[in-house]
Structure formats: C-alpha cells, structure tokens
Design a protein around this motif. Structure first.
Motif, short mmCIF file in Angstrom:
data_model
loop_
_atom_site.label_atom_id
_atom_site.label_comp_id
_atom_site.label_asym_id
_atom_site.label_seq_id
_atom_site.Cartn_x
_atom_site.Cartn_y
_atom_site.Cartn_z
N ASP A 2 0.90 -1.20 -0.04
CA ASP A 2 0.16 0.04 -0.02
C ASP A 2 0.83 1.06 0.05
OD1 ASP A 2 -1.51 2.18 0.51
OD2 ASP A 2 -3.09 0.99 1.77
N ALA A 3 1.09 2.00 -1.21
CA ALA A 3 1.93 3.12 -1.07
C ALA A 3 1.36 4.46 -0.69
CB ALA A 3 1.90 3.37 -2.64
N SER A 4 -0.11 4.35 -0.22
CA SER A 4 -0.36 5.61 0.43
C SER A 4 -0.21 5.69 1.75
CB SER A 4 -1.95 5.66 0.02
OG SER A 4 -2.71 4.62 1.10
N LEU A 5 0.36 4.46 2.53
CA LEU A 5 0.52 4.74 4.07
C LEU A 5 2.03 5.19 4.26
CD1 LEU A 5 -0.79 1.12 4.89
CD2 LEU A 5 -1.77 3.44 5.45
N SER A 6 2.16 6.01 5.31
CA SER A 6 3.39 6.49 5.49
C SER A 6 3.67 5.67 6.84
CB SER A 6 3.59 7.88 5.65
OG SER A 6 2.54 8.57 6.90
N TYR A 7 2.95 5.06 7.62
CA TYR A 7 3.29 4.21 8.66
C TYR A 7 1.93 3.29 9.05
CZ TYR A 7 0.73 7.41 11.65
OH TYR A 7 -0.26 8.35 12.34
N LYS A 8 2.19 2.14 9.79
CA LYS A 8 1.33 1.50 10.30
C LYS A 8 1.87 0.96 11.74
CE LYS A 8 -2.09 -2.14 9.91
NZ LYS A 8 -3.26 -2.52 9.43
N VAL A 9 1.10 1.51 12.73
CA VAL A 9 1.56 1.02 14.09
C VAL A 9 0.32 0.90 14.84
CG1 VAL A 9 3.62 2.57 14.18
CG2 VAL A 9 1.66 3.53 14.73
N ALA A 10 0.61 0.32 16.22
CA ALA A 10 -0.48 -0.12 17.03
C ALA A 10 -1.31 1.23 17.33
CB ALA A 10 -0.22 -0.79 18.03
N ASP A 11 -0.79 2.04 18.00
CA ASP A 11 -1.55 3.10 18.47
C ASP A 11 -0.42 4.50 18.45
OD1 ASP A 11 -2.63 5.13 20.05
OD2 ASP A 11 -2.88 3.78 21.70
N ILE A 12 -0.70 5.43 17.56
CA ILE A 12 -0.05 6.73 17.51
C ILE A 12 0.13 7.62 18.82
CG2 ILE A 12 -1.43 8.17 16.50
CD1 ILE A 12 2.01 7.93 15.49
N GLU A 13 -0.84 7.35 19.67
CA GLU A 13 -1.04 8.11 20.72
C GLU A 13 0.16 7.66 21.85
OE1 GLU A 13 -3.34 10.53 21.50
OE2 GLU A 13 -4.12 10.17 19.40
N LEU A 14 0.92 6.58 21.54
CA LEU A 14 1.90 6.18 22.42
C LEU A 14 3.08 6.98 22.09
CD1 LEU A 14 1.18 2.52 22.45
CD2 LEU A 14 0.74 3.87 24.37
N ALA A 15 3.12 8.03 21.44
CA ALA A 15 4.33 8.52 20.73
C ALA A 15 4.88 9.44 21.80
CB ALA A 15 4.15 9.45 19.66
N ASP A 16 4.24 10.07 22.82
CA ASP A 16 4.91 10.92 23.84
C ASP A 16 5.79 10.05 24.76
OD1 ASP A 16 3.95 13.19 23.18
OD2 ASP A 16 2.13 13.34 24.59
N PHE A 17 5.18 8.77 25.13
CA PHE A 17 6.00 7.95 25.82
C PHE A 17 7.11 7.48 25.43
CE2 PHE A 17 5.57 3.30 27.64
CZ PHE A 17 6.68 3.48 28.79
N GLY A 18 7.19 7.17 24.14
CA GLY A 18 8.44 6.83 23.26
C GLY A 18 9.22 7.79 23.32
N ASP A 19 8.84 9.16 23.14
CA ASP A 19 9.95 10.29 23.10
C ASP A 19 10.67 10.30 24.20
OD1 ASP A 19 9.32 10.89 20.56
OD2 ASP A 19 7.72 12.50 21.11
N LYS A 20 9.75 10.23 25.23
CA LYS A 20 10.41 10.13 26.62
C LYS A 20 11.48 9.17 26.98
CE LYS A 20 6.35 12.59 28.77
NZ LYS A 20 5.18 12.11 29.26
N GLU A 21 11.15 8.01 26.42
CA GLU A 21 12.04 6.91 26.66
C GLU A 21 13.15 7.14 26.04
OE1 GLU A 21 10.64 2.86 27.26
OE2 GLU A 21 10.54 3.49 29.42
N MET A 22 13.08 7.70 24.54
CA MET A 22 14.24 7.68 23.79
C MET A 22 15.16 8.88 24.55
SD MET A 22 12.24 7.64 20.18
CE MET A 22 13.98 8.03 19.11
N GLN A 23 14.33 9.90 25.01
CA GLN A 23 15.32 11.00 25.86
C GLN A 23 16.29 10.26 26.79
OE1 GLN A 23 12.82 13.89 26.29
NE2 GLN A 23 14.43 15.58 27.08
N LEU A 24 15.73 9.35 27.46
CA LEU A 24 16.57 8.46 28.62
C LEU A 24 17.54 7.74 27.96
CD1 LEU A 24 13.69 7.48 31.44
CD2 LEU A 24 15.37 9.27 31.47
N ALA A 25 17.15 7.28 26.83
CA ALA A 25 18.26 6.31 26.23
C ALA A 25 19.56 7.03 25.77
CB ALA A 25 17.58 5.60 25.12
N GLU A 26 19.23 8.37 25.53
CA GLU A 26 20.59 9.16 24.97
C GLU A 26 21.71 8.92 25.84
OE1 GLU A 26 19.83 13.26 24.27
OE2 GLU A 26 17.99 12.68 22.76
N ASN A 27 21.52 9.24 27.41
CA ASN A 27 22.61 9.07 28.10
C ASN A 27 23.58 7.60 28.22
OD1 ASN A 27 24.13 10.23 30.14
ND2 ASN A 27 23.11 9.22 31.71
N GLU A 28 22.35 6.72 27.83
CA GLU A 28 22.87 5.47 27.70
C GLU A 28 23.47 4.76 26.49
OE1 GLU A 28 23.22 4.36 31.30
OE2 GLU A 28 22.74 2.41 30.34
#
Ligand code: NAI
Length: 469
Positions: A2-28
C-alpha cells in the motif's frame, strides 16, 4: 503493498511515552550520540534510501534517528512478530524519522506485508542500503529475484507456514510487476547484518555464489557479539522469564542448550540468580568451556526430565523435540532466545491433537501434553527476551548499533565487491572507546618503548585479527 501509507503502528497516541524513553536512552547510548556528532555534519547517507528489518524497540528508534541525522531516507519493519515496542514505533512514526510498519503481535502474513512495505518506496523503488537482523529483508529481495527468474517457484509447496506466506506475498508482487525485485536488487549497495543467524545465511549465500550485493557482518565485530550476545542476554533472558512467569530462579535447575556467546550469557545469568545450570553442546570446545566454568554438561535426553526451565540458544533446529517435552516435569518452563522459532519443535505441539493449549496471558501459554503433565511455553518459541520483555538494555545496544552505523557509512561511501566483510579492528576499538567514559573507565596508555616492545602502534589496533578476546 500500500503506497499510500506513511506508517502502520498499534497506537500513535503512545508517541509521547516513546519520545520520553528515547530521551532517557541518550545518556545510555554514548556511541550513537558520538556518531551523530561526528558524522551528522558530513551527511554520509544523504540521498540514500535505507530499509531496516530489526526489532522496533526504543534502542532501534535511537538507531533510526541516528541514520536520519546522517541523511538517510528510511523505511522500517520489525524482524519478529512479538518484538515491537509500540511506543517506540509510535514515536518514530509521529516524528517521521522513518516510515514504520510494525506492531507487537503481528501475524505471519502481516509480518511479510510489513517487510515488503519497508522495502518498497511509494514510487516503486527499493533501498540502497539494508539494515537486517536475521536476514529476512535480504531473503525477501533474494527470493523476489529468484521468483522473477523462475516463476514456477511460486507453485511449489513449502514446508513452513513462514515460507509459504513469503511466497504468497511475492506472488502478488510478481503479478503486479514481474521485474520489481531484480530492479531493486540492482540498486542495493549493500546490507549490514546484525545477528549470528543472519550472518550464517549471508555466508551460505556467498558460498553458493548467490549473494546479490555486498554485506557487512556486524555480528562478528568484537564489540557486538562479545557484548550484545553475551552481556545483553545475561540481563534480558532473566527479564523475559520473570516478566512472563514471576518464577523464583534460585535453586531451580535451568538447562541452557548451546554455550556460544548467547548461551554463555544465559548460563552465567541463571547461575547468578542461584539456579543450578546444566548445559548441552555439540561443539567439544564450547562443551569444555562450560565444564571448566563448573557447569554440568549433558544431553537433552538426560536433562529433559530434570530441568525446571529450558532455554535454547543454539541457532540450530529442533533442539527441544516433542519427545523431550513429553518427558518434562509438570509446569516446566520452555523458552528460546535464539533468532528463529524453530529451536523448539513447536509443530509437535501445534499439530498434535492430544496436546492442548491454554493461554495464560499474551506470549505465555500452558500446554497439556500426552504425558498428562503441563509445560509453560514462552513467546510461542520465539525470542523470549524480546517477546516477553523489552530486549537488551540501551547501553549494550549502543555498541551494536554504533557498529551498524559504521557499516552503513562504509557501504555508502566505499566501493565494495559482492562479498561478506567485517569492520576493521581499528573501528571495533573505537566503538569500545566511545563507551568507556559512561562507565568511568580509566584507560592506560602505552608509551613508545612499550608499544615498540609489543610491536603495536601506541593508539592501536592492539591485537591481531585472529585474537579471540
Ligand atoms: P554461537 O554460534 O556463538 O553459539 C551457538 C552454540 O550452540 C554453538 O556453540 C553451537 O555449537 C551450539 N549448538 C548448535 N547446535 C546445537 C545443538 N543441537 N545442541 C546443543 N548445542 C548446539 O551463536 P550465538 O551468537 O550464541 O547466537 C545464538 C542464537 O542467538 C542465534 O540464532 C543468534 O542469531 C541469536 N541471538 C539472539 C539474541 C537475542 O537477543 N535474543 C542476541 C544475539 C544473538
């Protein structure tokens, strides 16, 4: 596709949580952060399309962002149906670092759909570079080319459901465009492969003269296999077993099949908890190593009725059979940490009408066997650390992924013939060096007299290529 999709994930609302954990990962993840700083301004991947097929975790999200900072145009899928962390996928999708197609709990049909989505850009072009883990993206391209050469492959019956579903996907691709994969393979500059099993596949292809593009074996960088496979599994195996079952390890009998890098990490981890560890091996060198570490080395035939927990770490095929499972104690726990789900004969359970499955929770199933006893199977025989927990911690993955970035830069900027390569020792040492400060390591320095005495440069490389660590 499907060329029209730019992503398919379970729940885009989880992005804030993902961002925060990525920020924590920087130091590690000091290695990845150093790559961003050093190579970001030079944009070595600018204008290049990169496909990733690698567990879509927070650590991988950090890798994706790093490749993006190096200039790449990225599409991504996970390399296992259970290993995606949905908040990591959401974070990458929302910020648009990559077009990501991954969610925890895909079925196999969806899995191959996601892999194809990651391999094909909306204009029909494919990747210049592939980041692979286990070799499924590479396999997809190679099988696609094989089918275009010999369409009768589509009509054959295949042993595994997995192969059958891959072929079904290639069939629909072939019907739409019968030259796509040949074109795509021609534009691939190379693949960098993360794991032991994928590397075996690459050497196998190369030996048969069937490898279609250059490949970097990232697994055999010392700072990958002697760290991720060993110290990563030393922590994430227990994490997976405990999140799945809450079992007390101390005093239990744990059987670890395979005493390679992964098996060593697993065996030492379980001993650290106070378990009594038995090891099975086919290689006399590894068997001797295990024995001299004080582990009892025996066979599955002898261990099956004794163990409380079984862990396969061999990269081999049907190491735990139906017959072994029938001998096991009631409520024995059976799991795999090797790349593919065929180390445990899951087909014995799936195809035997006398075996009954009771789901306890996602990725934890109780099977009642012919013996009348039950066993607990984790993650349906797929990698337990990524299926039942969150895989390895960031710090060790920073080592692995710094190697991945360096291999991608090599493939992008070098002129490699179709063969399998490893990174030079100088870069391996550099990856380690980047991770010392985070741990407060004070490194000694050779003076010129000492360096001359050893016959090595003051700044390394310090060891010959055949040194084993
Ligand atoms: P390795 O080749 O170092 O070790 C595998 C060991 O298993 C070897 O010593 C081999 O002799 C032994 N073995 C093979 N067949 C056996 C059998 N039938 N019975 C008993 N022992 C047997 O490989 P490594 O690096 O330890 O990787 C093992 C698997 O784990 C691979 O599939 C690899 O891709 C995967 N892996 C998984 C990770 C994870 O996070 N879950 C991380 C790194 C690797």
């Amino acid at each position: 596709y499907d060329a029209s999709l730019s992503y398919k994930v379970a729940d885009i609302e989880l992005a804030d949580f993902g961002d925060k954990e990525m920020q924590l990962a920087e130091n590690e993840m000091p290695g990845l952060m150093a790559v961003r700083e050093k190579y970001g301004p030079k944009q070595p991947l600018k204008g290049l399309r990169v496909t990733g097929s690698l567990h879509m975790t927070i650590q991988t999200a950090m890798l994706i962002d790093t490749l993006k900072i190096l200039g790449a145009d990225i599409r991504w899928a996970s390399c296992n149906i259970f290993s995606t962390q949905d908040h990591a996928a959401a974070a990458i999708a929302r910020k648009g670092s990559a077009a990501v197609f991954a969610w925890k709990g895909e079925n196999l049909e969806e899995y191959w759909w996601c892999t194809e989505q990651a391999l094909v850009w909306p204009d029909g072009s494919g990747p210049h570079l592939i980041v692979d883990d286990g070799g499924d993206a590479t396999l997809f391209v190679h099988q696609g080319v094989a089918v275009e050469k010999d369409p009768s492959l589509l009509e054959k019956a295949y042993d595994s459901a997995d192969e059958q579903l891959l072929m079904a996907r290639l069939k629909s691709s072939f019907e739409n465009d019968s030259g796509r994969w040949t074109r795509i393979a021609e534009s691939v500059k190379g693949v960098s492969e993360e794991t032991t099993t994928g590397v075996h596949r690459l050497y196998h292809l190369s030996q048969k003269g069937e490898l279609l593009f250059p490949a970097f074996n990232v697994n055999d960088s010392v700072t990958k296999s002697k760290f991720d496979n060993l110290y990563g599994c030393r922590e994430s195996l227990a994490d997976g077993i405990k999140r799945a079952t809450d079992i007390m390890m101390a005093g239990k009998i744990v059987v670890v099949c395979g005493y390679g890098d992964v098996g060593k990490g697993c065996a030492h981890s379980m001993r650290g908890y106070g378990a009594r560890v038995l090891v099975t091996e086919v290689d006399p060198i590894c068997a001797l190593q295990a024995a001299m570490e004080g582990f009892e080395v025996t066979t599955m035939e002898d261990a099956a009725s004794v163990g409380d927990v079984f862990v396969t770490a061999t990269g081999c095929y049907k190491v735990i059979t139906g017959a072994h499972m029938e001998q096991m104690k009631n409520e024995a726990i059976v799991c795999n940490i090797g790349h593919f789900d065929n180390e445990i004969a899951m087909d014995y359970l799936d195809n035997n009408p006398k075996c009954k499955k009771t789901a306890i929770k996602p990725q934890v199933d109780m099977w009642t066997l012919e013996s009348g006893r039950t066993i607990i199977v984790l993650a349906e025989g797929r990698l337990v650390n990524l299926g039942c927990a969150t895989g390895h911690p960031s710090f060790v993955m920073s080592n692995s992924f710094t190697n991945q970035c360096l291999a991608q830069i090599e493939l992008a900027t070098g002129d490699y013939k179709t063969d399998v390569y490893t990174l030079p020792k100088k870069l391996d040492e550099e990856v380690a060096r980047l991770h010392l400060a985070r741990l407060g390591v004070k490194l000694s320095k050779l003076n010129q007299v000492q360096a001359d005495y050893l016959g090595v440069p003051v700044d390394g490389p310090f060891k010959p290529d055949h040194y084993r660590y």
